[in-house]
Design an enzyme around this catalytic site. Structure first.
Site, PDB file in Angstrom:
ATOM      1  N   THR A 177       0.863  -1.183   0.000  1.00 34.67           N
ATOM      2  CA  THR A 177       0.000   0.000   0.000  1.00 34.67           C
ATOM      3  C   THR A 177       0.898   1.231   0.000  1.00 34.67           C
ATOM      4  O   THR A 177       1.009   1.927   0.997  1.00 34.67           O
ATOM      5  CB  THR A 177      -0.903   0.004   1.258  1.00 34.67           C
ATOM      6  OG1 THR A 177      -0.077  -0.195   2.416  1.00 34.67           O
ATOM      7  CG2 THR A 177      -1.949  -1.066   1.213  1.00 34.67           C
ATOM      8  N   CYS A 211       7.971   1.883   6.615  1.00 33.63           N
ATOM      9  CA  CYS A 211       6.726   2.133   7.352  1.00 33.63           C
ATOM     10  C   CYS A 211       6.566   3.547   7.892  1.00 33.63           C
ATOM     11  O   CYS A 211       5.530   4.172   7.680  1.00 33.63           O
ATOM     12  CB  CYS A 211       6.613   1.166   8.522  1.00 33.63           C
ATOM     13  SG  CYS A 211       6.420  -0.523   7.992  1.00 33.63           S
ATOM     14  N   PHE A 212       7.577   4.046   8.612  1.00 38.29           N
ATOM     15  CA  PHE A 212       7.350   5.261   9.398  1.00 38.29           C
ATOM     16  C   PHE A 212       6.868   6.426   8.539  1.00 38.29           C
ATOM     17  O   PHE A 212       5.834   7.044   8.821  1.00 38.29           O
ATOM     18  CB  PHE A 212       8.609   5.646  10.165  1.00 38.29           C
ATOM     19  CG  PHE A 212       8.878   4.790  11.379  1.00 38.29           C
ATOM     20  CD1 PHE A 212       7.941   3.867  11.817  1.00 38.29           C
ATOM     21  CD2 PHE A 212      10.063   4.917  12.093  1.00 38.29           C
ATOM     22  CE1 PHE A 212       8.176   3.085  12.932  1.00 38.29           C
ATOM     23  CE2 PHE A 212      10.305   4.142  13.216  1.00 38.29           C
ATOM     24  CZ  PHE A 212       9.364   3.218  13.630  1.00 38.29           C
ATOM     25  N   THR A 262      -0.748  -2.650   6.108  1.00 38.76           N
ATOM     26  CA  THR A 262      -1.093  -1.452   6.886  1.00 38.76           C
ATOM     27  C   THR A 262      -2.017  -0.591   6.045  1.00 38.76           C
ATOM     28  O   THR A 262      -1.698  -0.263   4.906  1.00 38.76           O
ATOM     29  CB  THR A 262       0.179  -0.668   7.241  1.00 38.76           C
ATOM     30  OG1 THR A 262       1.016  -1.540   7.983  1.00 38.76           O
ATOM     31  CG2 THR A 262      -0.142   0.560   8.072  1.00 38.76           C
TER      32      THR A 262
HETATM   33  C1  UDX Z   1       8.826  -0.305  12.337  1.00 37.89           C
HETATM   34  C2  UDX Z   1       8.139  -0.600  13.675  1.00 37.89           C
HETATM   35  O1  UDX Z   1       9.135  -0.664  14.707  1.00 37.89           O
HETATM   36  C3  UDX Z   1       7.364  -1.898  13.579  1.00 37.89           C
HETATM   37  O2  UDX Z   1       6.648  -2.118  14.789  1.00 37.89           O
HETATM   38  C4  UDX Z   1       6.391  -1.813  12.420  1.00 37.89           C
HETATM   39  O3  UDX Z   1       5.708  -3.050  12.275  1.00 37.89           O
HETATM   40  C5  UDX Z   1       7.121  -1.490  11.137  1.00 37.89           C
HETATM   41  O4  UDX Z   1       7.863  -0.284  11.284  1.00 37.89           O
HETATM   42  P1  UDX Z   1      11.032  -1.164  11.109  1.00 37.89           P
HETATM   43  O5  UDX Z   1      10.789  -0.015  10.186  1.00 37.89           O
HETATM   44  O6  UDX Z   1      11.285  -2.514  10.543  1.00 37.89           O
HETATM   45  O7  UDX Z   1       9.791  -1.327  12.099  1.00 37.89           O
HETATM   46  O8  UDX Z   1      12.308  -0.813  12.023  1.00 37.89           O
HETATM   47  P2  UDX Z   1      12.542   0.018  13.373  1.00 37.89           P
HETATM   48  O9  UDX Z   1      13.352  -0.798  14.291  1.00 37.89           O
HETATM   49  O10 UDX Z   1      11.303   0.577  13.925  1.00 37.89           O
HETATM   50  O11 UDX Z   1      13.479   1.213  12.872  1.00 37.89           O
HETATM   51  C6  UDX Z   1      13.012   2.235  12.011  1.00 37.89           C
HETATM   52  C7  UDX Z   1      14.080   3.280  11.803  1.00 37.89           C
HETATM   53  O12 UDX Z   1      14.286   4.046  12.987  1.00 37.89           O
HETATM   54  C8  UDX Z   1      15.452   2.722  11.455  1.00 37.89           C
HETATM   55  O13 UDX Z   1      16.041   3.533  10.465  1.00 37.89           O
HETATM   56  C9  UDX Z   1      16.215   2.800  12.757  1.00 37.89           C
HETATM   57  O14 UDX Z   1      17.594   2.861  12.553  1.00 37.89           O
HETATM   58  C10 UDX Z   1      15.652   4.094  13.313  1.00 37.89           C
HETATM   59  N1  UDX Z   1      15.771   4.224  14.773  1.00 37.89           N
HETATM   60  C11 UDX Z   1      15.162   3.307  15.595  1.00 37.89           C
HETATM   61  C12 UDX Z   1      16.457   5.295  15.332  1.00 37.89           C
HETATM   62  O15 UDX Z   1      17.013   6.138  14.609  1.00 37.89           O
HETATM   63  N2  UDX Z   1      16.532   5.429  16.701  1.00 37.89           N
HETATM   64  C13 UDX Z   1      15.931   4.529  17.540  1.00 37.89           C
HETATM   65  O16 UDX Z   1      16.023   4.707  18.766  1.00 37.89           O
HETATM   66  C14 UDX Z   1      15.227   3.435  16.968  1.00 37.89           C
END
Ligand code: UDX
Length: 434
Positions: A72, A256-257, A112
């Site tokens: 999506t 995702c984010f 999602t």
């Molecule tokens: C995220 C959510 O955590 C998960 O629950 C959802 O299902 C999908 O999206 P993901 O994108 O796989 O998971 O990885 P995540 O561990 O959340 O990290 C996302 C980004 O944030 C990465 O680039 C990571 O390096 C960054 N990050 C994470 C930070 O910069 N600081 C932190 O403290 C944690």
């Protein structure tokens, strides 16, 4: 699905996709994604109760429950372009399910989705003249890449949303029964459909918000002499705040984010809540600012000119332990280095094939080198963009000796020992440190 197959031998799990090459890859020894521990699980159940197939029609017909996990992406055209989710694959899937079915089924939204998507799915599925009834259930996935297997084995919670009708509740229970094979019942939360759909966007927005909050303050630390890691540690001890997701960084990435927050912003605008939309949108703005301002700091330290200079980029994946490069801050870093006419030398333990694809338009201007020592040779600076723990364990003296001087390290993930590097002779820049 591999985890479900492993934990529930009584279920036959069939994965289907219109992409034949991808199904073939899943059937081969070279799985199409790198995720620690996944290969072992897939291999333990493949051909027993987990199958990768291309005959979508037959598998729809035979299924009792269908998990819809199509992509999506953010819409790139028309109303809501750049923010709203593109739901064309969801709609096509609903139509394919209806066309191939000759019995009612439970259809689970795993992708999602914006809140109230189930309404459209139900309208498509249940306006049929075959006399069939479908129950749509929402079951968002909260795993994070790199730790997916541990997250699935021992989830904080499983969320299942459905209509609060007799049929809806029965469908929810049917899905809960699957997870109950290994997840304690008290961790299986059931809600109404719309709460479940919106919880997934909310969870991701909250997680990203923590990173943008700490990153915004990392800039203030650099001005004042405070240290962002010390602050994260101090505030994280407050149980109301908690220690996780407070690691200052060059910026968050991943599929995702950004996508989910943009979608949330679009929803708020759609429902006439511009203040709420602006609040959440600022999280993405801070994130992009954090990456750009990091590159500017590096540039300043290199006498404001990097034209023709080799700059090594350590890590291209959006986080460690994955080959996934989607929305990785390293993308923006490389593009900005190219704007300054530097020569980016990119290294990563798993993501170079994806980097090659992402940078296909500029491949003549960048170099991709798997070996970090090779990548650093003759470089003026190293920009560490991914928190691969292996980088902390490198022989930094050897790296220093091979680089152009003065040699700079920018630690975009705060995983290196800056004091040690300074003693070797490096100029060192960390995030949120004066
Ligand atoms: C995220 C959510 O955590 C998960 O629950 C959802 O299902 C999908 O999206 P993901 O994108 O796989 O998971 O990885 P995540 O561990 O959340 O990290 C996302 C980004 O944030 C990465 O680039 C990571 O390096 C960054 N990050 C994470 C930070 O910069 N600081 C932190 O403290 C944690």
């Amino acid at each position: 699905m591999a985890m479900i197959a492993k934990k529930c031998p009584q279920y036959q799990v069939k994965i289907v996709d219109i992409n034949v090459a991808r199904i073939n890859a899943w059937n081969s020894d070279n799985l199409p994604i790198y995720e620690p521990g996944l290969k072992e699980i897939v291999e333990s159940v493949k051909g027993k109760n987990l199958f990768f197939e291309t005959d979508i029609e037959t598998n729809i017909k035979e299924a009792d429950i269908i998990f819809v996990s199509v992509n999506t992406p953010t819409k790139t055209f028309g109303f809501g372009a750049g923010k709203a989710s593109d739901l064309q694959y969801i709609e096509k899937t609903a139509r394919s399910i209806l066309a191939a079915s000759n019995s009612g089924k439970i259809v689970v939204e795993k992708s999602t989705l914006p809140v109230r998507t189930a309404e459209s799915m139900e309208r498509i599925l249940n306006s049929n003249n075959k006399g069939l009834h479908f129950d749509v259930v929402s079951n968002p996935e909260f795993l994070a890449e790199g730790s997916a297997i541990a997250d699935l084995e021992n989830p904080d919670r499983v969320l299942i949303g459905g209509h609060q009708t007799e049929e809806g509740l029965a469908a929810v229970e049917e899905i809960a029964k699957i997870y109950a094979n290994w997840v304690p019942r008290e961790k299986i939360i059931t809600t109404n459909l719309w709460s479940s759909e919106l919880s997934k966007l909310t969870a991701n927005a909250f997680l990203a918000q923590r990173i943008s909050s700490i990153n915004s303050l990392s800039a203030l630390c650099e001005k004042t002499g405070a240290n962002i890691d010390e602050i994260a540690n101090a505030i994280g001890k407050d149980t109301r705040i908690g220690a996780k997701f407070l690691k200052a960084s060059i910026g968050f990435g991943g599929s995702c984010f950004k996508k989910d927050i943009l979608n949330l912003v679009y929803l708020c605008e759609h429902y006439g809540l511009p203040e709420v939309a602006a609040y959440w949108e600022s999280i993405i703005k801070i994130n992009e600012w954090q990456t750009t301002r990091s590159v500017k700091r590096v540039l300043r330290s290199l006498f404001n000119t990097i034209t023709g200079k080799k700059i090594a980029v350590f890590g291209f994946a959006f986080k460690a332990d994955t080959n996934d490069t989607r929305e990785s801050p390293a993308h923006l870093v490389v593009r900005e280095l190219l704007e300054e006419r530097a020569i980016p030398i990119i290294t990563d333990y798993k993501a170079l094939p994806d980097a090659k694809r992402d940078l296909s338009d500029v491949l003549d201007k960048v170099q991709l080198i798997e070996e970090p020592y090779e990548a650093a040779k003759n470089a003026h600076a190293i920009l560490l963009c991914t928190e691969w723990q292996q980088y902390a364990a490198l022989d930094w003296q050897r790296i220093y000796d091979s680089m152009s001087k003065p040699a700079l390290v920018f630690d975009g993930r705060n995983i290196l020992d800056g004091e040690k590097l300074k003693k070797i002779g490096f100029d060192f820049i960390g995030i949120g440190k004066a």
